[in-house]
Motif scaffolding. Structure first.
Motif, PDB file in Angstrom:
ATOM      1  N   ASP A   1       3.847   1.258   5.844  1.00  0.00           N
ATOM      2  CA  ASP A   1       3.233  -0.032   5.513  1.00  0.00           C
ATOM      3  C   ASP A   1       1.742   0.023   5.799  1.00  0.00           C
TER       4      ASP A   1
ATOM      5  N   GLN B   1       6.728  -6.584   1.957  1.00  0.00           N
ATOM      6  CA  GLN B   1       6.688  -6.784   0.523  1.00  0.00           C
ATOM      7  C   GLN B   1       6.217  -5.508  -0.176  1.00  0.00           C
ATOM      8  N   GLU B   2       6.499  -5.413  -1.470  1.00  0.00           N
ATOM      9  CA  GLU B   2       6.153  -4.202  -2.219  1.00  0.00           C
ATOM     10  C   GLU B   2       4.659  -3.889  -2.138  1.00  0.00           C
ATOM     11  N   GLU B   3       3.816  -4.911  -2.186  1.00  0.00           N
ATOM     12  CA  GLU B   3       2.373  -4.676  -2.167  1.00  0.00           C
ATOM     13  C   GLU B   3       1.872  -4.181  -0.808  1.00  0.00           C
TER      14      GLU B   3
ATOM     15  N   SER C   1      -1.898   3.529  -6.267  1.00  0.00           N
ATOM     16  CA  SER C   1      -1.251   4.042  -7.474  1.00  0.00           C
ATOM     17  C   SER C   1      -2.330   4.549  -8.420  1.00  0.00           C
TER      18      SER C   1
ATOM     19  N   GLU D   1      10.757   7.497   6.131  1.00  0.00           N
ATOM     20  CA  GLU D   1      10.336   6.105   6.089  1.00  0.00           C
ATOM     21  C   GLU D   1       9.946   5.718   7.499  1.00  0.00           C
TER      22      GLU D   1
ATOM     23  N   ILE E   1       3.537  -1.785   0.903  1.00  0.00           N
ATOM     24  CA  ILE E   1       4.069  -0.443   1.083  1.00  0.00           C
ATOM     25  C   ILE E   1       3.064   0.603   0.603  1.00  0.00           C
TER      26      ILE E   1
END
Length: 235
Positions: A161, A192-194, A54, A182, A196
């Motif tokens: 992922d 988990q979000e972290e 990010s 996807e 992705i």
């Protein structure tokens, strides 16, 4: 924006933040970012190529390593944002810097700029080793030198992922929009979000060429397989 306006913005950011940070969203190749303005303070610039999470994370890494360097750490040190989030610095060959760090050369109007690459200790396959001479046929970064020739938008991307970016086989995928896929190395909801990541489609196809069949999928269609040795099955 003309050159004078661009250089003025860089100078303002350097005066305010000690350096200007340029983020390049490549579309067809991995994102990369680099500093402008550290040459006077440290004698070199810094670059991150690939491994993008990010904007906030990117800025945090730059700021942390910059603060460590001005506090006395050397370029051969290891840098830890947390216990499991470590980095080291590697030399950047001019074949990379002159193609990816154009803003630095433009700002300083110099032919030679020293730079170091910020490299995670847990490196994904989209992160090159920039100490090595850049090759035009590098499968992940080739779109810097080649025109996009796939039958989809060059701004297409994949939600995937981190294990897939380390080489683990993608076993399920779906095309949700014209330029959005996807694809995961296991059941999507289990990640988990972290874990992705969002990467360019060109990047994921270069990591695993067996995914080329996805280009023919219609929106809403999906595929799955047991592993890379099995044929794709309709979802």
């Amino acid at each position: 924006m003309n050159r004078e306006e661009f250089l003025k913005i860089i100078k303002i950011n350097i005066d305010k933040n000690d350096y200007h940070l340029t983020l390049v969203n490549g579309g067809q190749h991995p994102e990369f970012s680099y500093s402008i303005g550290l040459t006077e303070k440290l004698g070199f610039e810094l670059i991150i190529a690939g491994g993008y999470i990010s904007i906030e994370n990117n800025e945090l890494i730059f700021r942390y390593i910059y603060n460590e360097l001005v506090s006395g750490k050397t370029v051969d040190s290891e840098f830890y944002l947390s216990k499991n989030d470590g980095f080291y610095l590697g030399n950047v060959d001019t074949s990379w810097s002159k193609e990816l760090m154009l803003g630095v050369y433009d700002y300083y109007n110099e032919d030679i700029i020293k730079a170091y690459q910020i490299i995670p200790k847990e490196r994904t396959l989209d992160i090159p080793l920039m100490s090595e001479i850049k090759k035009a046929d590098n499968p992940i970064w080739k779109w810097l030198d080649m025109d996009w020739n796939l039958n989809v938008s060059k701004n297409s991307y994949a939600i995937t992922d981190i294990d897939s970016l380390k080489g683990k086989t993608i076993t399920e995928l779906t095309r949700w929009e014209d330029n959005v896929w996807e694809m995961f190395s296991g059941p999507g909801p289990d990640f988990q979000e972290e874990e992705i990541r969002i990467v360019s489609l060109g990047t994921i196809l270069a990591i695993d060429p067996s995914l080329c069949k996805i280009l023919k999928l219609k929106i809403g269609e999906g595929l799955w397989r047991e592993n890379r040795n099995f044929d794709w099955q309709e979802w």
